[in-house]
Design a protein around this motif. Structure first.
Motif, PDB file in Angstrom:
ATOM      1  N   GLY A 181       0.783  -1.227   0.000  1.00  0.00           N
ATOM      2  CA  GLY A 181       0.000   0.000   0.000  1.00  0.00           C
ATOM      3  C   GLY A 181       0.811   1.269   0.000  1.00  0.00           C
ATOM      4  N   ALA A 182       2.120   1.154   0.017  1.00  0.00           N
ATOM      5  CA  ALA A 182       2.947   2.368  -0.030  1.00  0.00           C
ATOM      6  C   ALA A 182       2.950   2.935  -1.448  1.00  0.00           C
ATOM      7  CB  ALA A 182       4.375   2.037   0.405  1.00  0.00           C
ATOM      8  N   THR A 183       2.960   4.244  -1.518  1.00  0.00           N
ATOM      9  CA  THR A 183       3.055   4.866  -2.846  1.00  0.00           C
ATOM     10  C   THR A 183       4.236   5.815  -2.864  1.00  0.00           C
ATOM     11  OG1 THR A 183       1.505   6.546  -2.077  1.00  0.00           O
ATOM     12  CG2 THR A 183       0.614   4.796  -3.447  1.00  0.00           C
ATOM     13  N   VAL A 184       4.831   5.941  -4.038  1.00  0.00           N
ATOM     14  CA  VAL A 184       5.942   6.879  -4.127  1.00  0.00           C
ATOM     15  C   VAL A 184       5.387   8.287  -3.982  1.00  0.00           C
ATOM     16  CG1 VAL A 184       7.453   5.388  -5.453  1.00  0.00           C
ATOM     17  CG2 VAL A 184       5.797   6.846  -6.632  1.00  0.00           C
ATOM     18  N   ALA A 185       6.212   9.122  -3.342  1.00  0.00           N
ATOM     19  CA  ALA A 185       5.693  10.399  -2.867  1.00  0.00           C
ATOM     20  C   ALA A 185       5.308  11.368  -3.992  1.00  0.00           C
ATOM     21  CB  ALA A 185       6.717  11.060  -1.944  1.00  0.00           C
ATOM     22  N   ASP A 186       6.013  11.297  -5.096  1.00  0.00           N
ATOM     23  CA  ASP A 186       5.708  12.250  -6.160  1.00  0.00           C
ATOM     24  C   ASP A 186       5.020  11.504  -7.295  1.00  0.00           C
ATOM     25  OD1 ASP A 186       8.030  10.774  -6.360  1.00  0.00           O
ATOM     26  OD2 ASP A 186       8.956  12.181  -7.795  1.00  0.00           O
ATOM     27  N   PRO A 187       3.714  11.456  -7.254  1.00  0.00           N
ATOM     28  CA  PRO A 187       3.002  10.621  -8.204  1.00  0.00           C
ATOM     29  C   PRO A 187       3.185  11.088  -9.633  1.00  0.00           C
ATOM     30  CG  PRO A 187       1.466  12.006  -6.987  1.00  0.00           C
ATOM     31  CD  PRO A 187       2.803  12.215  -6.379  1.00  0.00           C
ATOM     32  N   ARG A 188       3.440  10.096 -10.491  1.00  0.00           N
ATOM     33  CA  ARG A 188       3.481  10.354 -11.929  1.00  0.00           C
ATOM     34  C   ARG A 188       2.514   9.388 -12.591  1.00  0.00           C
ATOM     35  NH1 ARG A 188       9.857   9.749 -12.426  1.00  0.00           N
ATOM     36  NH2 ARG A 188       9.322   8.421 -10.660  1.00  0.00           N
ATOM     37  N   ASP A 189       2.235   9.605 -13.821  1.00  0.00           N
ATOM     38  CA  ASP A 189       1.360   8.672 -14.518  1.00  0.00           C
ATOM     39  C   ASP A 189       2.013   7.299 -14.638  1.00  0.00           C
ATOM     40  OD1 ASP A 189      -0.584  10.513 -14.827  1.00  0.00           O
ATOM     41  OD2 ASP A 189      -0.579  10.505 -17.034  1.00  0.00           O
ATOM     42  N   ALA A 190       1.171   6.281 -14.671  1.00  0.00           N
ATOM     43  CA  ALA A 190       1.667   4.927 -14.880  1.00  0.00           C
ATOM     44  C   ALA A 190       2.269   4.814 -16.273  1.00  0.00           C
ATOM     45  CB  ALA A 190       0.526   3.923 -14.728  1.00  0.00           C
ATOM     46  N   THR A 191       3.260   3.945 -16.362  1.00  0.00           N
ATOM     47  CA  THR A 191       3.888   3.694 -17.653  1.00  0.00           C
ATOM     48  C   THR A 191       3.072   2.646 -18.395  1.00  0.00           C
ATOM     49  OG1 THR A 191       5.914   3.859 -16.361  1.00  0.00           O
ATOM     50  CG2 THR A 191       6.141   3.255 -18.688  1.00  0.00           C
ATOM     51  N   LEU A 192       2.804   2.909 -19.658  1.00  0.00           N
ATOM     52  CA  LEU A 192       2.007   1.964 -20.445  1.00  0.00           C
ATOM     53  C   LEU A 192       2.843   1.455 -21.617  1.00  0.00           C
ATOM     54  CD1 LEU A 192      -1.381   3.913 -20.649  1.00  0.00           C
ATOM     55  CD2 LEU A 192      -0.585   2.297 -18.905  1.00  0.00           C
ATOM     56  N   GLU A 193       2.662   0.182 -21.900  1.00  0.00           N
ATOM     57  CA  GLU A 193       3.403  -0.397 -23.014  1.00  0.00           C
ATOM     58  C   GLU A 193       2.477  -1.371 -23.719  1.00  0.00           C
ATOM     59  OE1 GLU A 193       7.641  -2.651 -23.294  1.00  0.00           O
ATOM     60  OE2 GLU A 193       7.368  -1.196 -21.656  1.00  0.00           O
ATOM     61  N   PRO A 194       2.464  -1.363 -25.044  1.00  0.00           N
ATOM     62  CA  PRO A 194       1.541  -2.276 -25.740  1.00  0.00           C
ATOM     63  C   PRO A 194       2.010  -3.728 -25.648  1.00  0.00           C
ATOM     64  CG  PRO A 194       2.842  -1.032 -27.325  1.00  0.00           C
ATOM     65  CD  PRO A 194       3.203  -0.495 -25.963  1.00  0.00           C
ATOM     66  N   ALA A 195       1.044  -4.613 -25.517  1.00  0.00           N
ATOM     67  CA  ALA A 195       1.363  -6.042 -25.514  1.00  0.00           C
ATOM     68  C   ALA A 195       1.883  -6.416 -26.890  1.00  0.00           C
ATOM     69  CB  ALA A 195       0.124  -6.869 -25.170  1.00  0.00           C
ATOM     70  N   PRO A 196       3.024  -7.096 -26.933  1.00  0.00           N
ATOM     71  CA  PRO A 196       3.646  -7.367 -28.237  1.00  0.00           C
ATOM     72  C   PRO A 196       2.866  -8.389 -29.072  1.00  0.00           C
ATOM     73  CG  PRO A 196       4.947  -8.326 -26.449  1.00  0.00           C
ATOM     74  CD  PRO A 196       3.874  -7.521 -25.812  1.00  0.00           C
ATOM     75  N   GLU A 197       2.172  -9.308 -28.399  1.00  0.00           N
ATOM     76  CA  GLU A 197       1.415 -10.346 -29.109  1.00  0.00           C
ATOM     77  C   GLU A 197       0.234 -10.738 -28.239  1.00  0.00           C
ATOM     78  OE1 GLU A 197       3.508 -13.900 -30.331  1.00  0.00           O
ATOM     79  OE2 GLU A 197       5.409 -12.801 -30.368  1.00  0.00           O
ATOM     80  N   ASP A 198      -0.684 -11.501 -28.789  1.00  0.00           N
ATOM     81  CA  ASP A 198      -1.746 -12.077 -27.968  1.00  0.00           C
ATOM     82  C   ASP A 198      -1.110 -12.983 -26.907  1.00  0.00           C
ATOM     83  OD1 ASP A 198      -3.532 -10.853 -29.616  1.00  0.00           O
ATOM     84  OD2 ASP A 198      -4.520 -12.689 -30.313  1.00  0.00           O
ATOM     85  N   GLY A 199      -1.557 -12.857 -25.668  1.00  0.00           N
ATOM     86  CA  GLY A 199      -1.066 -13.741 -24.605  1.00  0.00           C
ATOM     87  C   GLY A 199       0.344 -13.451 -24.158  1.00  0.00           C
ATOM     88  N   VAL A 200       0.894 -12.307 -24.558  1.00  0.00           N
ATOM     89  CA  VAL A 200       2.271 -11.951 -24.186  1.00  0.00           C
ATOM     90  C   VAL A 200       2.268 -10.564 -23.575  1.00  0.00           C
ATOM     91  CG1 VAL A 200       4.630 -11.607 -25.023  1.00  0.00           C
ATOM     92  CG2 VAL A 200       3.185 -13.378 -26.054  1.00  0.00           C
ATOM     93  N   VAL A 201       2.957 -10.442 -22.416  1.00  0.00           N
ATOM     94  CA  VAL A 201       3.020  -9.140 -21.749  1.00  0.00           C
ATOM     95  C   VAL A 201       4.408  -8.529 -21.875  1.00  0.00           C
ATOM     96  CG1 VAL A 201       1.166  -9.481 -20.059  1.00  0.00           C
ATOM     97  CG2 VAL A 201       3.455 -10.389 -19.579  1.00  0.00           C
ATOM     98  N   PRO A 202       4.485  -7.209 -21.768  1.00  0.00           N
ATOM     99  CA  PRO A 202       5.813  -6.571 -21.777  1.00  0.00           C
ATOM    100  C   PRO A 202       6.629  -7.069 -20.577  1.00  0.00           C
ATOM    101  CG  PRO A 202       4.053  -4.932 -21.954  1.00  0.00           C
ATOM    102  CD  PRO A 202       3.401  -6.222 -21.648  1.00  0.00           C
TER     103      PRO A 202
END
Lengths: 422, 422, 422, 422
Positions: free
Chosen positions: D73-94
């Motif tokens: 539940g800890a959060t970094v003090a200076d909030p920034r937007d989450a980093t997003l990355e497209p899934a390279p293929e079906d069923g595959v995560v970055p």
């Protein structure tokens, strides 16, 4: 909330869980708290201090809450001397006696905090004032005017007139704190099975701990169940005793008989004596083994007579490793060495427990509980059993640093032996 | 007792328990028996023959008794051909269909006893008459006039029109007999845990059996649960696969993922991936491992790509040891190699089971039951689990020669490896 | 095969498994057999007779085989008197002493078969010849010339000069036979868990059995563990004692203390005293309860003083149900009623066991084993525990008619009470 | 300590254990912390705030520590937007995808904290931006410019191009807090067996909870194992379904078959169908039951045809209680209603899990784990099993409010029925 009292806590009370547990206790028991001062430990080695007022509806509720907080290490803010009341009869305690935890405990007597010798749970605290003319304290308790001593006494040891601590006043408990270094493979106050490592790695860590205790001239107490013999761990345990890795042994009549029987009959009859599932077969040898030891007068005499020349009990005798064999209603025989009176046996076990630095509880619930009952929370404990419920039950009883391992004692001890001796 | 029928039994039926069990069945089910002829096997190698009349109050009671006697190997005295009835629809059996045991079974067709191929329990028996012009039997069942064949079919494989055996007539079951030599360390029809030997000795005997199967070019099927990886037995199992002691592997998605995860992440993250009790930690690696295998197209492709270069799955691929990964509703992912349809997975498991000479069931109830369901009673089985209830349940399902061992898979496999490879 | 001996078996030896087991024993132990005469029991009530020659390579092997056959009920064909040898010392038996089974046993003395009083396993058989002038047999053993008596003696009861039976000659064992009526819900010699019926049905059958024993003025012994109190079965058990369904109670100090503590503190503190998982809470009450009973002099005195007025121990006192509280090294206190010496406690348990017609073993392994050790195989036994391993272990120890039930004692006893009292 | 980062925690973080756990994580993982600001919650309803700097030797170590703190539940003090990355293929995560906990979670997208729909553990977080012209979000992910939505996706649901959250930035987890009122009989984050009350009292409390959920129009999901039928709890469960206390049912093929078999064969064959230990007997009925349901087309059709007219499945159909039957490799048949594909079955289970307010896990490990995998930590859970290891394993998986009860399902369900319906 009509009654209130102020308590204090100090130490690594956040990561040890003490602080959170205290807040929880108050809320669960229907009270309220008001934190008056809170100085957090700002880094790893800094301690936290908290002073808070605890409130409850009735004096009785407040007492109950304070009792639980006391067990967690909280002390009332304005220390007064502990209340003492004489025991009305042998084996009888005053109604409001203080029942101990197994944590280090201090009692305030004559304005001084006196450390309790040999903390043990579920005991009464008895205060003796040493007689200046009788510094050994052998005189009548309470009549001297020298240095006060406070000791734990189990109920059956309480004598009429003993000055017993009552209430919660003037008592300070120091629950164990989370080790700053994580405690290695020992889990902190963790009532489950610590399988942080796969079996082989965990055995290596237990071996490391035993080496360390040996290096520091510490005392390893092995608490042994008969499954060790049935499952085939007996020779490896004998090797460990012979090599000096076991400083004392606590077991029952059955363990010793099975061990001796293998010695007397093992060579010729082989399998039968190792057979857990068909205890009927070869049972004649079991009884005859006891008969032989009775005839010779005891285990030491059987070793001297050359009748017993290998095995765990042999190695104990040969290497002057003291053992306690406690009797139970399951016993055949029993052997002459077995202490059949349970109070007497508990007293012998208590001495072993007080001297131990590391206790190995090996496949016996009965004897492990008996030893565990006498241990302070500061003694390191390793519990090994194939039944997870047994391991959980033993870990729940209260060592602050414990390793629980659910494994087969018949593979565990040989692998531990290889780890230590090869 | 208004109805009666004569049955016969033959073989080592006294020490195998068959005779006693048959008497018991009749009495327990409210019938009576009258032994007409009894020729005892007078020495170890002589067989016993018994012909007796069984009586009951009603035809229905008698049928029920005869059904149970049939399962024990009794046959009605005047053999007639089995009754055949066509399956009314796909996946539907006639009401009185004969449900198989896993013992060798013979069906009387056209006056001849035909052995059932691949006996398996809880199946229907389907008779096909080979077409003389179609000796491979690929034509329509029942239309040929060649040699009859009888096979087991699970319910979902039954097709409309299949000739299904009904009733008890014309069926002969041969329950396993007690081996004349005691069967070595394998217990005979023994539904408990055979701890005839301490752990180390028992491991030696399992190793002996594996050596023997290997020497005879037999087939060892290892059924593997994820606890093997958690408890630290994975490297030793990989060694055994690499050394040719495992001919086929049956597991779930979880086992493979944990094994592969250790390969992909094991070195750098160590402990986390081996941690059974804190499955949350390192779980990202678990999912990412699957993601990587998905990306590469499967386990074999991952090996070829050099991404996976050690562990159990690696050794399977490198040594052409076929594996089946059966899916379950607990799975993460799953891996591309995992068969997610349970009927398809059962069929793959069935093939493995039929080829096995020795099955090692290693710390998995689900997969062991699935394999066990497809095994004939003649296949030797070794069940290893830390939970005695699991071992008992698996042994109860029906191998005539089985070793059950309650031990820690994390110490068992390394000791087995040492025994076989050192 | 250089040595041989002829043995006989008679009775319902086929369906009881005796015959098959005897063939198996000979083969497993490397011998051979040749059946000389075999007369099968042709119907349910007819007995089977078998005479066979057993052969082995050495006299020692033959002896070992004959020993096992004897335990199964086989007798050597040409009966001779049992061999007697005086015990060399107190607690010491002759090397070749006969170690008993718990089956009905007969010893041939002076040409007559004498039935052994109170068969109990792992004992020596001691022959006394009643002095005609001392028909009570209180004189010195062996010196009379009246009717011989044969009794079982545990090792610690053997006295110097006791005439102890040695070898296998002149001993006849009658293992239990499979009941002709199937035995109702009691399984026959079945070392597993008999879950023939769902829980509710099985509880009904146990209730039926208790009603039957009560109707026949029989004796029900309840062996009770502390889990009864923790799990909430205490009030229901008290009801059963009050209603006369329990004739004797065997337990440990812990059971009684928990029961009494609920009486002394139950109303005001409720939950805490019933708490299995947090044994620390309310532990003061536990110790203080003992202290109070010590002060009053014992449980009966506490009932008389009106301090204890409900619960299991109260009902025992109020209804003159005798109880034995056996001490153990786990005990707090203990209570003044607790027998702390294990030999003395065993002797008290032995008397209870000998008088029992039905034994209910309720959630205690230690006390159930102690009672079971003293039971003949003819006493009916019901074992209830939540741990299947405990139930299996208890059933394995040897009642011929036993029900094992894996269930929650906290739901079992209330449902049994409802069944019997509502 | 060369790298550092500042994190914040807020809430009832002391008595919920969060604060202590965070300190422990940093120390255990070799880091250091320096508390910069600490404002303690001074009374029961006041929250605590902590800001601290965490230091580690390497960036990688720091990342690992921050990952664990984030889960707490800890959060970094200076909030920034989450980093997003497209899934390279079906069923595959970055590679650096964020793997979810089952706690309420927020992701910072475009400067706003967006709550994650249906939190579920071990998933990827996928961000979709709703198309203003397509408010239902059915358009291509990532192409819209409307309100962002964040949802959990299991690996096999991830599609190429999905915007997957990576790293730890911009993610806020809200672990459950200790309820201010103690949570009633539900334990807080307690991974053991909560036997705070004896069995009968605990059943009363579970009944109270069910009544409350019913009163609030909530959803009770019953997860059912076949042991319910074997142990005799089936009729009572049917009554509960009939009375509206169960809103959805999740089980396997075996449970349904056993339930239906009792309906089709129960009356005439009685015992056999209830027999857990002798699964061979009556197995014909088992297979024939499935065959009949196949012939009729499914369970609902069998009810409509009047073939099935009582039991759990009947009550489900009659009362419109939706059920999911998930297939497994152990299944016979299976029934036409059984979903044989494990991914499809998981999806069906997921829907049930997301709708549930209270989940009763009744004697099935496999199905309970499958349901548990899909539950947020906020769903109340009751786990009942006779095996303590099963209960412990299920409680460890993560409901913040859970009751674990080790008892006999065959006595539990009838007593729960009596409590609710009488």
């Amino acid at each position: 909330m009509t009654v209130a009292r102020t308590v204090e806590l100090e130490g690594h009370i956040i990561d040890s869980g003490t602080m959170g547990h205290c807040f929880g206790v108050v809320m669960d028991m229907g009270g309220e708290f008001e934190v008056e001062e809170f100085e957090v430990g700002r880094h790893k080695h800094a301690e936290t201090y908290c002073r808070m007022t605890v409130m409850a509806d009735t004096e009785e509720d407040l007492r109950a809450i304070l009792h639980e907080l006391n067990q967690q290490g909280a002390t009332v803010a304005d220390p007064r001397d502990a209340t003492l009341e004489p025991a009305p009869e042998d084996g009888v305690v005053p109604i409001d006696f203080y029942s101990t935890t197994n944590h280090p405990t201090y009692v305030r007597v004559d304005g001084e905090w006196v450390e309790v010798a040999d903390p043990e749970m579920d005991c009464a605290l008895v205060v003796e004032r040493g007689d200046p003319a009788d510094p050994q304290g052998t005189g009548d308790a309470g009549e001297g005017d020298g240095e006060p001593r406070v000791s734990t006494k189990v109920l059956n040891a309480v004598e009429e007139g003993d000055l017993v601590v009552t209430g919660e006043t003037g008592i300070r408990v120091e629950p164990p704190e989370r080790p700053r270094d994580g405690g290695g493979s020992f889990g902190f106050m963790q009532g489950g099975v610590s399988s942080e490592r796969p079996s082989e790695s965990l055995i290596e860590e237990i071996a490391d701990e035993m080496r360390e205790v040996q290096a520091e001239d510490g005392n390893v107490l092995a608490v042994c169940g008969p499954a060790i013999v049935h499952a085939g761990g007996r020779d490896a345990l004998a090797d460990l005793v012979g090599a000096g890795y076991v400083d004392a042994l606590s077991a029952g009549n059955g363990f010793a008989v099975h061990d001796l029987e293998r010695d007397l009959y093992g060579t010729s009859l082989g399998v039968d004596t190792e057979n857990l599932e068909h205890p009927r077969e070869g049972h004649k040898h079991h009884i005859y083994t006891i008969s032989e030891i009775v005839r010779l007068g005891g285990i030491e005499e059987a070793v001297e007579a050359g009748v017993v020349d290998e095995g765990v009990m042999y190695e104990c005798v040969a290497n002057d490793v003291p053992f306690v064999l406690a009797g139970s209603i399951r016993d055949d025989g029993p052997l002459p060495d077995t202490i059949t009176d349970s109070i007497e046996a508990q007293n012998a076990i208590r001495e072993q427990a007080h001297e131990a630095d590391l206790v190995l509880m090996l496949s016996t619930l009965l004897h492990s509980v008996a030893v565990g009952n006498c241990l302070p929370s500061t003694t390191k404990t390793v519990c090994v059993d194939i039944n997870p419920a047994t391991v959980t039950q033993l870990l729940d009883r209260g060592s602050a640093q414990a390793i629980g391992m659910v494994t087969d004692i018949g593979t565990f001890i040989p692998m531990l032996r290889d780890e230590l001796l090869e």
